[in-house]
Motif scaffolding. Structure first.
Motif, short mmCIF file in Angstrom:
data_model
loop_
_atom_site.label_atom_id
_atom_site.label_comp_id
_atom_site.label_asym_id
_atom_site.label_seq_id
_atom_site.Cartn_x
_atom_site.Cartn_y
_atom_site.Cartn_z
N LEU A 93 0.86 -1.19 0.00
CA LEU A 93 0.00 0.00 0.00
C LEU A 93 0.89 1.23 0.00
N GLY A 94 0.55 2.20 -0.86
CA GLY A 94 1.32 3.44 -0.94
C GLY A 94 0.97 4.41 0.17
N GLU A 95 1.42 5.69 -0.02
CA GLU A 95 1.25 6.69 1.04
C GLU A 95 -0.17 7.22 1.15
N GLY A 96 -0.98 6.95 0.14
CA GLY A 96 -2.38 7.35 0.20
C GLY A 96 -3.26 6.20 -0.26
N GLY A 97 -4.31 5.94 0.47
CA GLY A 97 -5.19 4.83 0.11
C GLY A 97 -5.77 4.19 1.35
N GLY A 98 -6.20 2.94 1.22
CA GLY A 98 -6.76 2.26 2.37
C GLY A 98 -7.33 0.91 2.01
N ILE A 99 -7.84 0.24 3.01
CA ILE A 99 -8.41 -1.09 2.83
C ILE A 99 -9.74 -1.17 3.56
N THR A 100 -10.70 -1.83 2.91
CA THR A 100 -12.02 -2.06 3.48
C THR A 100 -12.35 -3.55 3.37
N ALA A 101 -12.97 -4.09 4.41
CA ALA A 101 -13.39 -5.50 4.36
C ALA A 101 -14.52 -5.70 5.35
N ARG A 102 -15.31 -6.75 5.07
CA ARG A 102 -16.36 -7.13 6.01
C ARG A 102 -15.99 -8.46 6.64
N VAL A 103 -16.04 -8.49 7.99
CA VAL A 103 -15.87 -9.75 8.72
C VAL A 103 -17.26 -10.33 8.91
N THR A 104 -17.54 -11.43 8.22
CA THR A 104 -18.90 -12.00 8.32
C THR A 104 -19.08 -12.85 9.56
N GLY A 131 -9.38 -9.00 11.63
CA GLY A 131 -9.66 -7.68 11.08
C GLY A 131 -8.70 -7.30 9.98
N ILE A 132 -8.49 -6.01 9.83
CA ILE A 132 -7.59 -5.47 8.80
C ILE A 132 -6.49 -4.69 9.49
N ILE A 133 -5.32 -4.65 8.83
CA ILE A 133 -4.15 -4.07 9.46
C ILE A 133 -3.29 -3.40 8.40
N ILE A 134 -2.70 -2.28 8.76
CA ILE A 134 -1.66 -1.62 7.96
C ILE A 134 -0.39 -1.69 8.79
N LYS A 135 0.62 -2.35 8.24
CA LYS A 135 1.84 -2.64 9.00
C LYS A 135 3.07 -2.18 8.23
N ALA A 146 -4.41 -1.28 13.41
CA ALA A 146 -5.38 -2.30 13.00
C ALA A 146 -6.75 -2.01 13.60
N VAL A 147 -7.79 -2.36 12.87
CA VAL A 147 -9.14 -2.41 13.43
C VAL A 147 -9.61 -3.85 13.34
N MET A 148 -10.36 -4.29 14.32
CA MET A 148 -10.63 -5.73 14.43
C MET A 148 -11.91 -6.00 15.19
N SER A 171 -20.80 -8.27 18.23
CA SER A 171 -20.60 -9.70 18.45
C SER A 171 -19.69 -10.26 17.38
N ALA A 172 -18.86 -11.23 17.77
CA ALA A 172 -17.97 -11.87 16.80
C ALA A 172 -18.73 -12.64 15.75
N ALA A 173 -19.99 -12.98 16.03
CA ALA A 173 -20.79 -13.76 15.07
C ALA A 173 -21.56 -12.87 14.11
N SER A 174 -21.57 -11.56 14.35
CA SER A 174 -22.33 -10.64 13.50
C SER A 174 -21.44 -10.03 12.43
N PRO A 175 -21.94 -9.84 11.22
CA PRO A 175 -21.14 -9.18 10.17
C PRO A 175 -20.78 -7.75 10.58
N THR A 176 -19.51 -7.41 10.40
CA THR A 176 -19.03 -6.08 10.77
C THR A 176 -18.10 -5.57 9.66
N TRP A 177 -18.35 -4.36 9.22
CA TRP A 177 -17.50 -3.73 8.21
C TRP A 177 -16.38 -2.95 8.91
N LEU A 178 -15.19 -3.05 8.36
CA LEU A 178 -14.03 -2.37 8.92
C LEU A 178 -13.29 -1.63 7.80
N ARG A 179 -12.68 -0.50 8.16
CA ARG A 179 -11.93 0.27 7.16
C ARG A 179 -10.73 0.95 7.82
#
Length: 522
Positions: A93-104, A131-135, A146-148, A171-179
């Motif tokens: 990932l470059g200096e500008g941007g991001g990542i989005t994902a849904r944890v179902t 979750g998602i992480i920028i490292k 990271a968001v998780m 809840s860990a069982a519920s779909p959650t969107w993270l960005r």
């Protein structure tokens, strides 16, 4: 008429200044060779016991039939020892941007590791994370944000191992969107229930991030730690191997350099275990835009279970503290025993000032002895531990200074408290025994695995022994499950809060001693 002129002596009256009182009390102390000798051995006792203990403490690891040095523990951006172990599906990932994902959803299993594992239990430990992480990179200990979704603590945003911000209680069982979005060194985390309406969890700055970092999906699951009461007091900590599996979809990464592709790695994993081969190997399974990620480990700071802490080099401090308190008691009770206290009070009718001068003299002497002992002991003993193969948990320079200066302050305040008890009881044996019973005995009982865990913790909250917390160098972290018991080297109060409890007791004893001196003749 006869005029009577009042007689005025040509001799100047003695000055009752506080400086003169201090000089007088110092003179009394240094003229008693036994007191001087006892205070002089305080530092050598701490130094000798600390170096001897370090020299006799060695550690090594085995690699098959060979004995080898234990592997180094990763260090986080702040220099703290960390655990950095997880399954990572990532892309540059470059200096500008991001990542989005849904944890179902996220599921997990808990068991003992082979060969003696018990029945496998379905479930998630509280701090299982998906979750998602920028490292910064795939190197262990590198900076990250990271968001998780967690097992039992809802959505969180964490960065650089020690920092944790709570999101909504999902809840860990519920779909959650993270960005996560990146703008230079600034990373911002978001969450959403539907992928349309977003709320900000937090924004952090990671100084020195390179132009290209790694961003992606991650899953990890720390050991399931249970702390059980010991039959003879104290506690026993047991850890069970755990694993988590999360399903992701709607993965969208923007800002990746052209031509880059997704990769998956086992960060910090030594290899696939026999248990994983028999059940569910860690890794990533992709199917039609859905990713199933399985992993174990943790992304978090680690505590005293991973090695030696610098305060362990001050094992002789307890013996030396007893000597300091006995000298402090004798410093005042000797005058009562010999009747010299009357001379002291005649020279200084303001009795509170006289006792304050004594307290300041003994406090400064105890502080000096404790400071020399700590400064001369901690650095060389730490080097000896490392040379013997022990892993010494790293701390910042400020923390190391706080441990050493705090030890000296502990000696000083305990000495003042013991002096006050001497002035209250006016009997050396009674005062010295009381000082040890309220300061030393609770500390020994609380840390020696002879009392129930909660009793030990309350002793270290409510008694003057709380002051020993000033020596604790490795903190406990609310976002990490650990054996935070006194037996493991943790105190229930923060360092300076525990020290404040000791100061409060010393101040109370000193006030009562002054009150008694004012109300009752010597």
């Amino acid at each position: 008429m006869t005029v009577v002129t009042p007689y005025r002596s040509a001799v100047r009256g003695a000055r009752d200044g506080f400086a003169q009182l201090l000089h007088a009390e110092w003179t009394k102390f240094r003229t008693v060779r036994g007191w001087v000798a006892a205070m002089a051995v305080v530092a050598p006792v701490v130094i000798a016991l600390g170096l001897f203990s370090a020299a006799g403490n060695s550690s090594s690891c085995s690699d098959g039939p060979k004995v080898v040095p234990c592997p180094a523990v990763p260090l986080g951006p702040g220099g703290e020892a960390v655990s950095d172990s997880f399954t990572f599906m990532h892309r540059p990932l470059g200096e500008g941007g991001g990542i989005t994902a849904r944890v179902t959803g996220m599921t997990g299993i808990i068991t003992y590791p082979p060969p003696n594992h018990d029945q496998i239990v379905n479930g998630l430990v509280p701090w299982a994370k998906a979750g998602i992480i920028i490292k910064e990179s795939t190197r262990q200990g590198s900076a990250y944000a990271a968001v998780m979704v967690t097992g039992h603590h809802g959505v969180r945003m964490q960065h650089d191992f020690t920092h944790d911000v709570a999101g909504r209680p999902a809840s860990a069982a519920s779909p959650t969107w993270l960005r996560l979005t990146r703008s230079g060194d600034t990373i911002t985390g978001y969450e959403s229930a539907d992928g349309v309406h977003w709320s900000t969890i937090g924004s952090v700055r990671l100084p020195g991030l390179p132009a290209t970092v790694q961003a992606g999906l991650f899953v990890t699951s720390p050991a399931d730690l249970t702390v059980k009461p010991n039959a003879v007091g104290g506690s026993i900590a047991q850890a069970r191997f755990t694993q988590a599996t999360a399903v992701f979809d709607n993965v969208d990464l923007r800002g990746a350099p052209p031509g880059t592709v997704w990769s998956d790695d086992q960060i910090g994993q030594s290899g696939t275990t026999q248990w994983e081969q028999e059940h569910k190997p860690a890794g990533v399974v992709s199917s039609g835009g859905t990713f199933t990620v399985t992993g174990s480990g943790d992304i978090a700071p680690i505590g005293q279970e991973a090695g030696q802490s610098i305060e362990h080099t001050l094992t002789g401090g307890l013996v030396a503290l007893i000597v300091v308190m006995i000298v402090a008691v004798m410093f005042v009770t000797a005058e009562y025993r010999r009747g010299l206290i009357r001379t002291t009070l005649l020279a200084s009718p303001r009795r509170g000032r006289a006792l304050a001068a004594k307290a300041l003299v003994i406090g400064v002497l105890a502080f000096a002895a404790g400071l020399v002992a700590a400064v001369v002991t901690v650095p060389p003993a730490t080097r000896i531990l490392r040379s013997n193969g022990n892993y010494v948990l790293p701390v910042s320079l400020l923390t190391e200074l706080r441990v050493m200066v705090g030890t000296a302050a502990l000696f000083a305040v305990a000495a003042v408290g013991a002096l006050a008890l001497g002035a209250l009881f006016r009997r050396g044996v009674a005062a010295a025994v009381t000082a040890m019973v309220v300061v030393v005995v609770p500390a020994v009982l609380a840390t020696a695995s002879v009392l129930p865990l909660e009793v030990s913790r309350w002793l270290l909250r409510l008694t003057p022994a709380a002051g020993f917390a000033v020596q604790q160098s490795i903190p406990d972290y609310p976002q990490v499950i650990g054996d935070y018991s006194p037996q493991a080297g943790y105190y229930p109060l923060p360092p300076w809060a525990g020290f404040a409890v000791l100061c409060g007791y010393a101040a109370l004893a000193l006030a009562l001693a002054v009150l008694r001196m004012r109300r009752r003749d010597a």
